[in-house]
Write an enzyme that holds these catalytic residues in place. Structure first.
Site, PDB file in Angstrom:
ATOM      1  N   GLU A   1      -9.623  -1.674   5.404  1.00 55.36           N
ATOM      2  CA  GLU A   1     -10.220  -1.327   6.695  1.00 55.36           C
ATOM      3  C   GLU A   1     -11.447  -2.196   6.949  1.00 55.36           C
ATOM      4  O   GLU A   1     -11.962  -2.833   6.017  1.00 55.36           O
ATOM      5  CB  GLU A   1     -10.630   0.154   6.662  1.00 55.36           C
ATOM      6  CG  GLU A   1      -9.476   1.121   6.408  1.00 55.36           C
ATOM      7  CD  GLU A   1      -8.625   1.382   7.653  1.00 55.36           C
ATOM      8  OE1 GLU A   1      -8.543   0.509   8.538  1.00 55.36           O
ATOM      9  OE2 GLU A   1      -8.042   2.480   7.735  1.00 55.36           O
TER      10      GLU A   1
ATOM     11  N   HIS B   1      -7.421  -4.771  10.431  1.00 57.23           N
ATOM     12  CA  HIS B   1      -7.216  -4.465   9.005  1.00 57.23           C
ATOM     13  C   HIS B   1      -5.901  -5.057   8.513  1.00 57.23           C
ATOM     14  O   HIS B   1      -4.983  -5.308   9.276  1.00 57.23           O
ATOM     15  CB  HIS B   1      -7.351  -2.965   8.702  1.00 57.23           C
ATOM     16  CG  HIS B   1      -6.203  -2.089   9.092  1.00 57.23           C
ATOM     17  ND1 HIS B   1      -6.283  -1.136  10.083  1.00 57.23           N
ATOM     18  CD2 HIS B   1      -4.939  -1.994   8.607  1.00 57.23           C
ATOM     19  CE1 HIS B   1      -5.134  -0.490  10.181  1.00 57.23           C
ATOM     20  NE2 HIS B   1      -4.292  -0.999   9.297  1.00 57.23           N
TER      21      HIS B   1
ATOM     22  N   ASP C   1       0.820  -1.209   0.000  1.00 56.29           N
ATOM     23  CA  ASP C   1       0.000   0.000   0.000  1.00 56.29           C
ATOM     24  C   ASP C   1       0.854   1.260   0.000  1.00 56.29           C
ATOM     25  O   ASP C   1       2.075   1.203   0.175  1.00 56.29           O
ATOM     26  CB  ASP C   1      -0.970  -0.001   1.195  1.00 56.29           C
ATOM     27  CG  ASP C   1      -0.301  -0.433   2.509  1.00 56.29           C
ATOM     28  OD1 ASP C   1       0.945  -0.480   2.555  1.00 56.29           O
ATOM     29  OD2 ASP C   1      -1.025  -0.710   3.475  1.00 56.29           O
TER      30      ASP C   1
ATOM     31  N   ASP D   1      -7.565  -3.030  14.643  1.00 56.23           N
ATOM     32  CA  ASP D   1      -8.970  -3.304  14.299  1.00 56.23           C
ATOM     33  C   ASP D   1      -9.099  -4.456  13.298  1.00 56.23           C
ATOM     34  O   ASP D   1     -10.159  -4.665  12.704  1.00 56.23           O
ATOM     35  CB  ASP D   1      -9.631  -2.042  13.726  1.00 56.23           C
ATOM     36  CG  ASP D   1      -8.899  -1.507  12.503  1.00 56.23           C
ATOM     37  OD1 ASP D   1      -7.903  -2.134  12.064  1.00 56.23           O
ATOM     38  OD2 ASP D   1      -9.321  -0.457  11.967  1.00 56.23           O
TER      39      ASP D   1
END
Ligand code: GLP
Length: 270
Positions: A148, A143, A72, A141
């Site tokens: 996400e 991801h 990314d 979380d």
């Protein structure tokens, strides 16, 4: 899925680096048939990169015929910004090993047409023969890359809006000022990662304990994109003890037991 539990971050980093180096060596890559490696940024893989650099300097592994694809990149900060993933990768890894710069691929977050940039990136991976080993970390979380919570588990490389959680977590790299963190990123998709022949995820520290618990014991869900690893035929998580704090006692002992006779990857490097 394999879950390797190492005592601490140093051991975890060594395990991941040795596993990666052993895979590259086993493949015996050449210019015609390079080894294709998917790479992450973040604090989780830093120790692994340090170990890979050392193995490269000692002549244990070469990156001459390794082709890389990063996961990314932020959108809208200059490539040379100290916190761009381009800078991260060159400063923490590529400058220190014998990789051919032509073999390095990082998404361009400043491309005029991000959709075209992402489509071209997927195409380049295909031309390279697909990713042999995708390395990664996870967010607290759940991801993976910048997929996400709520990301389609069938997603491919695309632009994504970052959540408030990720922006706050990553503000530590931007003078603790969330307003300086880019709001968008380009990222490989969950399905892009699952296409790799093998996936190895590093999870360390207490702050990742809930995400690890979901990854190993939770149901597959778009709200915890890392759970998609359960669908991969060769998914490995290497975690430290601190990250295991939320696992059931039984799960913890189960994985300790089934992995106890497996060779540590450094033995493959001797
Ligand atoms: C970012 C990256 C992810 C990384 C995650 C966790 O959001 N895009 O690839 O896994 O942060 O980062 P860290 O390893 O610093 O905890």
């Amino acid at each position: 899925m394999r879950l390797i539990i190492e005592p601490d971050y140093d051991h975890l980093s060594k395990w991941a680096a040795h596993y990666t180096a052993a895979k590259i060596r086993q493949a015996n890559p050449t210019a015609e048939k390079p080894f294709v490696l998917g790479l992450p940024t973040g604090s989780s893989p830093l120790g692994m990169y340090r170990n890979l650099i050392e193995l490269n300097k000692r002549g244990v592994v070469s990156f001459q015929y390794v082709v890389t694809f990063n996961m990314d990149e932020y959108v809208g900060i200059p490539q040379g910004h100290p916190e761009s993933y381009y800078s991260f990768m060159w400063n923490n890894f590529f400058f220190h090993v014998d990789i051919n710069p032509d073999n390095v691929h990082i998404l361009d977050g400043n491309a005029p047409d991000l959709e075209a940039e992402c489509a071209a990136y997927e195409a380049k991976m295909k031309v390279a023969g697909g990713v042999d080993l995708f390395l990664g970390g996870i967010g607290a979380d759940g991801h993976i890359a910048f997929n996400e919570p709520g990301s389609s588990l069938a997603s491919r490389t695309r632009a994504k809006t970052l959540t408030a959680d990720t922006i706050i977590a990553n503000s530590r790299f931007f003078n603790n000022d969330a307003s300086q963190v880019p709001k968008t990123a380009v990222t490989v998709g969950v399905a892009t990662i699952l296409d790799a022949k093998e996936v190895l995820i590093m999870v360390n520290g207490h702050s990742k304990a809930r995400a690890l618990q979901q990854a190993v014991e939770g149901a597959v869900s778009q709200m915890q994109p890392i759970t998609a690893l359960q669908l991969h035929p060769k998914g490995i998580i290497v975690a430290d003890e601190a990250a295991c704090a939320e696992l059931k006692v039984g799960t913890y002992h189960y994985f300790k037991d089934i992995e106890k006779d497996n060779l540590c990857p450094d033995s493959l490097l001797k």
